[in-house]
Design a protein around this motif. Sequence first.
Motif, PDB file in Angstrom:
ATOM      1  N   ASN A 103       0.830  -1.206   0.000  1.00 45.95           N
ATOM      2  CA  ASN A 103       0.000   0.000   0.000  1.00 45.95           C
ATOM      3  C   ASN A 103       0.861   1.251   0.000  1.00 45.95           C
ATOM      4  O   ASN A 103       0.419   2.299   0.439  1.00 45.95           O
ATOM      5  CB  ASN A 103      -0.923   0.009   1.227  1.00 45.95           C
ATOM      6  N   GLY A 104       2.081   1.167  -0.472  1.00 39.25           N
ATOM      7  CA  GLY A 104       3.001   2.292  -0.424  1.00 39.25           C
ATOM      8  C   GLY A 104       2.983   3.141  -1.667  1.00 39.25           C
ATOM      9  O   GLY A 104       4.031   3.534  -2.144  1.00 39.25           O
ATOM     10  N   CYS A 105       1.829   3.445  -2.181  1.00 38.33           N
ATOM     11  CA  CYS A 105       1.778   4.211  -3.423  1.00 38.33           C
ATOM     12  C   CYS A 105       0.565   5.139  -3.403  1.00 38.33           C
ATOM     13  O   CYS A 105       0.069   5.498  -2.355  1.00 38.33           O
ATOM     14  CB  CYS A 105       1.723   3.244  -4.598  1.00 38.33           C
ATOM     15  N   ILE A 106       0.122   5.517  -4.582  1.00 33.96           N
ATOM     16  CA  ILE A 106      -1.044   6.390  -4.690  1.00 33.96           C
ATOM     17  C   ILE A 106      -2.160   5.691  -5.451  1.00 33.96           C
ATOM     18  O   ILE A 106      -1.947   4.704  -6.139  1.00 33.96           O
ATOM     19  CB  ILE A 106      -0.707   7.725  -5.391  1.00 33.96           C
ATOM     20  N   GLU A 107      -3.352   6.252  -5.295  1.00 35.65           N
ATOM     21  CA  GLU A 107      -4.507   5.837  -6.071  1.00 35.65           C
ATOM     22  C   GLU A 107      -4.973   7.059  -6.861  1.00 35.65           C
ATOM     23  O   GLU A 107      -4.776   8.196  -6.430  1.00 35.65           O
ATOM     24  CB  GLU A 107      -5.651   5.385  -5.155  1.00 35.65           C
ATOM     25  N   HIS A 108      -5.588   6.816  -8.003  1.00 37.48           N
ATOM     26  CA  HIS A 108      -6.142   7.928  -8.767  1.00 37.48           C
ATOM     27  C   HIS A 108      -7.555   7.587  -9.202  1.00 37.48           C
ATOM     28  O   HIS A 108      -7.939   6.422  -9.274  1.00 37.48           O
ATOM     29  CB  HIS A 108      -5.256   8.287  -9.962  1.00 37.48           C
ATOM     30  N   ALA A 109      -8.324   8.635  -9.459  1.00 36.89           N
ATOM     31  CA  ALA A 109      -9.718   8.457  -9.874  1.00 36.89           C
ATOM     32  C   ALA A 109     -10.089   9.535 -10.887  1.00 36.89           C
ATOM     33  O   ALA A 109      -9.577  10.656 -10.829  1.00 36.89           O
ATOM     34  CB  ALA A 109     -10.651   8.557  -8.671  1.00 36.89           C
ATOM     35  N   GLU A 110     -10.970   9.171 -11.805  1.00 37.99           N
ATOM     36  CA  GLU A 110     -11.532  10.139 -12.739  1.00 37.99           C
ATOM     37  C   GLU A 110     -12.784  10.721 -12.085  1.00 37.99           C
ATOM     38  O   GLU A 110     -13.620   9.994 -11.582  1.00 37.99           O
ATOM     39  CB  GLU A 110     -11.887   9.467 -14.055  1.00 37.99           C
ATOM     40  N   LEU A 111     -12.878  12.051 -12.087  1.00 35.81           N
ATOM     41  CA  LEU A 111     -14.026  12.732 -11.520  1.00 35.81           C
ATOM     42  C   LEU A 111     -14.836  13.376 -12.640  1.00 35.81           C
ATOM     43  O   LEU A 111     -14.463  13.297 -13.809  1.00 35.81           O
ATOM     44  CB  LEU A 111     -13.571  13.801 -10.515  1.00 35.81           C
ATOM     45  N   THR A 112     -15.914  14.030 -12.276  1.00 33.90           N
ATOM     46  CA  THR A 112     -16.719  14.725 -13.271  1.00 33.90           C
ATOM     47  C   THR A 112     -16.005  15.989 -13.737  1.00 33.90           C
ATOM     48  O   THR A 112     -14.987  16.388 -13.169  1.00 33.90           O
ATOM     49  CB  THR A 112     -18.098  15.088 -12.696  1.00 33.90           C
ATOM     50  N   SER A 113     -16.554  16.612 -14.730  1.00 33.87           N
ATOM     51  CA  SER A 113     -16.024  17.875 -15.270  1.00 33.87           C
ATOM     52  C   SER A 113     -14.568  17.758 -15.684  1.00 33.87           C
ATOM     53  O   SER A 113     -13.784  18.692 -15.518  1.00 33.87           O
ATOM     54  CB  SER A 113     -16.196  19.021 -14.272  1.00 33.87           C
ATOM     55  N   ASP A 114     -14.178  16.572 -16.182  1.00 36.18           N
ATOM     56  CA  ASP A 114     -12.837  16.353 -16.724  1.00 36.18           C
ATOM     57  C   ASP A 114     -11.741  16.671 -15.708  1.00 36.18           C
ATOM     58  O   ASP A 114     -10.788  17.392 -15.994  1.00 36.18           O
ATOM     59  CB  ASP A 114     -12.648  17.173 -18.002  1.00 36.18           C
ATOM     60  N   ARG A 115     -11.878  16.130 -14.502  1.00 30.20           N
ATOM     61  CA  ARG A 115     -10.877  16.301 -13.448  1.00 30.20           C
ATOM     62  C   ARG A 115     -10.391  14.942 -12.989  1.00 30.20           C
ATOM     63  O   ARG A 115     -11.034  13.925 -13.196  1.00 30.20           O
ATOM     64  CB  ARG A 115     -11.474  17.059 -12.253  1.00 30.20           C
ATOM     65  N   ARG A 116      -9.223  14.930 -12.351  1.00 32.09           N
ATOM     66  CA  ARG A 116      -8.644  13.723 -11.780  1.00 32.09           C
ATOM     67  C   ARG A 116      -8.292  14.009 -10.333  1.00 32.09           C
ATOM     68  O   ARG A 116      -8.016  15.145  -9.955  1.00 32.09           O
ATOM     69  CB  ARG A 116      -7.356  13.312 -12.515  1.00 32.09           C
ATOM     70  N   ALA A 117      -8.279  12.960  -9.515  1.00 33.15           N
ATOM     71  CA  ALA A 117      -7.905  13.101  -8.108  1.00 33.15           C
ATOM     72  C   ALA A 117      -6.885  12.030  -7.764  1.00 33.15           C
ATOM     73  O   ALA A 117      -6.892  10.944  -8.340  1.00 33.15           O
ATOM     74  CB  ALA A 117      -9.136  12.961  -7.216  1.00 33.15           C
ATOM     75  N   ILE A 118      -5.987  12.350  -6.838  1.00 32.74           N
ATOM     76  CA  ILE A 118      -5.040  11.369  -6.325  1.00 32.74           C
ATOM     77  C   ILE A 118      -5.111  11.393  -4.803  1.00 32.74           C
ATOM     78  O   ILE A 118      -5.481  12.396  -4.201  1.00 32.74           O
ATOM     79  CB  ILE A 118      -3.590  11.615  -6.800  1.00 32.74           C
ATOM     80  N   ARG A 119      -4.766  10.254  -4.194  1.00 27.65           N
ATOM     81  CA  ARG A 119      -4.710  10.169  -2.733  1.00 27.65           C
ATOM     82  C   ARG A 119      -3.665   9.137  -2.337  1.00 27.65           C
ATOM     83  O   ARG A 119      -3.296   8.269  -3.123  1.00 27.65           O
ATOM     84  CB  ARG A 119      -6.063   9.825  -2.137  1.00 27.65           C
ATOM     85  N   ASP A 120      -3.198   9.251  -1.116  1.00 26.25           N
ATOM     86  CA  ASP A 120      -2.219   8.330  -0.555  1.00 26.25           C
ATOM     87  C   ASP A 120      -2.931   7.033  -0.188  1.00 26.25           C
ATOM     88  O   ASP A 120      -3.918   7.038   0.545  1.00 26.25           O
ATOM     89  CB  ASP A 120      -1.597   8.963   0.687  1.00 26.25           C
ATOM     90  N   THR A 121      -2.432   5.917  -0.692  1.00 29.14           N
ATOM     91  CA  THR A 121      -3.050   4.622  -0.437  1.00 29.14           C
ATOM     92  C   THR A 121      -3.074   4.296   1.059  1.00 29.14           C
ATOM     93  O   THR A 121      -4.034   3.726   1.556  1.00 29.14           O
ATOM     94  CB  THR A 121      -2.295   3.513  -1.197  1.00 29.14           C
ATOM     95  N   LYS A 122      -2.023   4.661   1.791  1.00 28.72           N
ATOM     96  CA  LYS A 122      -1.941   4.352   3.215  1.00 28.72           C
ATOM     97  C   LYS A 122      -2.817   5.263   4.070  1.00 28.72           C
ATOM     98  O   LYS A 122      -3.188   4.897   5.171  1.00 28.72           O
ATOM     99  CB  LYS A 122      -0.499   4.481   3.708  1.00 28.72           C
ATOM    100  N   HIS A 123      -3.096   6.463   3.567  1.00 27.35           N
ATOM    101  CA  HIS A 123      -3.812   7.454   4.377  1.00 27.35           C
ATOM    102  C   HIS A 123      -4.974   8.053   3.587  1.00 27.35           C
ATOM    103  O   HIS A 123      -5.048   9.268   3.381  1.00 27.35           O
ATOM    104  CB  HIS A 123      -2.860   8.550   4.843  1.00 27.35           C
ATOM    105  N   ARG A 124      -5.882   7.215   3.193  1.00 27.19           N
ATOM    106  CA  ARG A 124      -7.047   7.673   2.425  1.00 27.19           C
ATOM    107  C   ARG A 124      -7.871   8.699   3.201  1.00 27.19           C
ATOM    108  O   ARG A 124      -8.533   9.550   2.611  1.00 27.19           O
ATOM    109  CB  ARG A 124      -7.908   6.477   2.048  1.00 27.19           C
ATOM    110  N   GLU A 125      -7.832   8.607   4.520  1.00 25.40           N
ATOM    111  CA  GLU A 125      -8.616   9.516   5.353  1.00 25.40           C
ATOM    112  C   GLU A 125      -8.147  10.968   5.257  1.00 25.40           C
ATOM    113  O   GLU A 125      -8.851  11.891   5.680  1.00 25.40           O
ATOM    114  CB  GLU A 125      -8.590   9.053   6.824  1.00 25.40           C
ATOM    115  N   PHE A 126      -6.969  11.202   4.700  1.00 28.57           N
ATOM    116  CA  PHE A 126      -6.453  12.561   4.557  1.00 28.57           C
ATOM    117  C   PHE A 126      -7.048  13.295   3.365  1.00 28.57           C
ATOM    118  O   PHE A 126      -6.765  14.457   3.152  1.00 28.57           O
ATOM    119  CB  PHE A 126      -4.931  12.561   4.445  1.00 28.57           C
ATOM    120  N   GLY A 127      -7.843  12.603   2.557  1.00 26.44           N
ATOM    121  CA  GLY A 127      -8.475  13.257   1.418  1.00 26.44           C
ATOM    122  C   GLY A 127      -7.694  13.087   0.138  1.00 26.44           C
ATOM    123  O   GLY A 127      -6.808  12.235   0.031  1.00 26.44           O
TER     124      GLY A 127
END
Length: 76
Positions: free
Chosen positions: A29-53
């Motif tokens: 779990n030492g990496c990042i996750e990414h997601a496609e959002l609406t309005s042509d945006r992307r988000a990334i978050r820390d896999t270990k600390h998802r609670e940080f947003g």
Amino acid sequence: MPPTSAPTASLVEVGSAVWRKSTFSGASNGCIEHAELTSDRRAIRDTKHREFGAIVFESSAWHAFVSSINSGTLPL
């Protein structure tokens, strides 16, 4: 060029996004996750600390970032 404000996303949108873990993280779990959002945006978050947003990017900024990593031109 004047600075622009960062795009935002609602907590509901980020919370309900389909997240994908980076293929470089393997089984850990030492990496990042990414997601496609609406309005042509992307988000990334820390896999270990998802609670940080998440950090949200315009799609063009995300693609430029990934392209510079893949080409080896990302300044360190």
